[in-house]
Design an enzyme around this catalytic site. Structure first.
Site, PDB file in Angstrom:
ATOM      1  N   PHE A 170       0.828  -1.207   0.000  1.00 18.32           N
ATOM      2  CA  PHE A 170       0.000   0.000   0.000  1.00 18.32           C
ATOM      3  C   PHE A 170       0.856   1.249   0.000  1.00 18.32           C
ATOM      4  O   PHE A 170       2.010   1.217   0.412  1.00 18.32           O
ATOM      5  CB  PHE A 170      -0.915  -0.002   1.225  1.00 18.32           C
ATOM      6  CG  PHE A 170      -1.935  -1.087   1.139  1.00 18.32           C
ATOM      7  CD1 PHE A 170      -3.188  -0.827   0.617  1.00 18.32           C
ATOM      8  CD2 PHE A 170      -1.622  -2.379   1.525  1.00 18.32           C
ATOM      9  CE1 PHE A 170      -4.114  -1.830   0.489  1.00 18.32           C
ATOM     10  CE2 PHE A 170      -2.544  -3.400   1.405  1.00 18.32           C
ATOM     11  CZ  PHE A 170      -3.791  -3.128   0.889  1.00 18.32           C
ATOM     12  N   CYS A 171       0.265   2.339  -0.435  1.00 18.62           N
ATOM     13  CA  CYS A 171       0.934   3.639  -0.463  1.00 18.62           C
ATOM     14  C   CYS A 171       1.631   3.874   0.873  1.00 18.62           C
ATOM     15  O   CYS A 171       0.975   3.752   1.898  1.00 18.62           O
ATOM     16  CB  CYS A 171      -0.069   4.757  -0.712  1.00 18.62           C
ATOM     17  SG  CYS A 171       0.618   6.413  -0.589  1.00 18.62           S
ATOM     18  N   PRO A 172       2.892   4.232   0.928  1.00 18.23           N
ATOM     19  CA  PRO A 172       3.811   4.454  -0.202  1.00 18.23           C
ATOM     20  C   PRO A 172       4.698   3.238  -0.484  1.00 18.23           C
ATOM     21  O   PRO A 172       5.795   3.386  -0.998  1.00 18.23           O
ATOM     22  CB  PRO A 172       4.648   5.622   0.292  1.00 18.23           C
ATOM     23  CG  PRO A 172       4.778   5.342   1.775  1.00 18.23           C
ATOM     24  CD  PRO A 172       3.521   4.608   2.205  1.00 18.23           C
ATOM     25  N   GLY A 173       4.219   2.040  -0.198  1.00 17.68           N
ATOM     26  CA  GLY A 173       5.020   0.824  -0.347  1.00 17.68           C
ATOM     27  C   GLY A 173       5.655   0.630  -1.718  1.00 17.68           C
ATOM     28  O   GLY A 173       6.858   0.360  -1.800  1.00 17.68           O
ATOM     29  N   ASP A 233      -1.480   0.532  -6.455  1.00 18.53           N
ATOM     30  CA  ASP A 233      -1.788   1.757  -5.705  1.00 18.53           C
ATOM     31  C   ASP A 233      -1.885   2.927  -6.683  1.00 18.53           C
ATOM     32  O   ASP A 233      -0.939   3.227  -7.405  1.00 18.53           O
ATOM     33  CB  ASP A 233      -0.667   1.980  -4.677  1.00 18.53           C
ATOM     34  CG  ASP A 233      -0.669   3.394  -4.132  1.00 18.53           C
ATOM     35  OD1 ASP A 233      -1.765   3.942  -3.938  1.00 18.53           O
ATOM     36  OD2 ASP A 233       0.431   3.945  -3.923  1.00 18.53           O
TER      37      ASP A 233
END
Lengths: 82, 137
Positions: free
Chosen positions: A19-22, A46
């Site tokens: 997930f953001c910012p992954g 994302d």
């Protein structure tokens, strides 16, 4: 824009579960671990990545080669420039 | 334009810790120096291992707490603490704890997660904000 189909990708990371910012973090890790000239790719689901990744690549001084739909996600392709 | 972002983390609820951690990560990725000042419940949330059991969320949305915690577990969203660790790997992110809160709750630096590296005073914190952006969460 370069022809994405004919690019030879050095390393690709599947960050679709991330997930953001992954996905951006994953790309930063790939760029750090790679060599100058490497073509690096990240798969992301994302939506924030579509803005975040090109913005980061420009800021960090690398080359954004483009993005393309891949299955249920988007593939972002970057060349490490320095 | 200043290259500094400072965050005052007053809240210890998971929703705000998560927002703060993600904002800090993005700022670090964009090459900004990030300074996080923990105070009150922000300090309490950084006590060693507290994050493992902290399922609090903001009072105004507390009816959503179980659903949020469930969704985060199911989708394997990294914890706010892991997000902050990642931010420190890619950039300059300094986390300090408010001395007054430490005194109030009789805490020592060693009682907090190791990513908190210092105890600081409020005037010292503001002096390093300089002309950068400061957020209060």
């Amino acid at each position: 824009m370069p022809d994405l189909q004919n690019l030879s990708i050095t390393t690709e990371s599947d960050a679709r579960g991330s997930f953001c910012p992954g996905p951006l973090m994953e790309l930063i890790r790939l760029v750090r671990a790679g060599a100058v000239g490497d073509v690096l790719a990240v798969l992301s689901r994302d939506d924030g990545s579509k803005r975040d990744i090109p913005t980061w690549v420009a800021k960090a001084g690398h080359e954004f080669l483009g993005m393309e739909p891949f299955e249920d996600a988007t593939r972002f392709i970057v060349r490490k420039a320095k | 334009m200043s290259n500094k972002v400072s965050i005052v983390l007053f809240s210890g609820t998971v929703d705000k810790l998560m927002a703060g951690a993600i904002l800090a990560t993005g700022a670090a990725a964009m090459g900004k120096d990030v300074s996080i000042f923990l105070t009150m419940w922000g300090v309490m949330a950084f006590r060693k291992d507290d994050w493992k059991t902290n399922a609090r969320i903001s009072k105004d949305f507390e009816d959503h707490a179980p659903a949020m915690m469930h969704a985060m577990a199911e989708k394997k969203v990294p914890s706010w603490l892991d997000n902050l660790k990642s931010a420190q790997e890619i950039g300059n992110v300094k986390i300090v704890a408010c001395g007054m809160t430490m005194d109030l709750f009789e805490l020592k630096l060693g009682d907090l997660e190791p990513i908190v590296t210092d105890v600081d005073g409020v005037a010292s914190f503001w002096s390093q904000v300089e002309d950068g952006t400061a957020l209060f969460l």
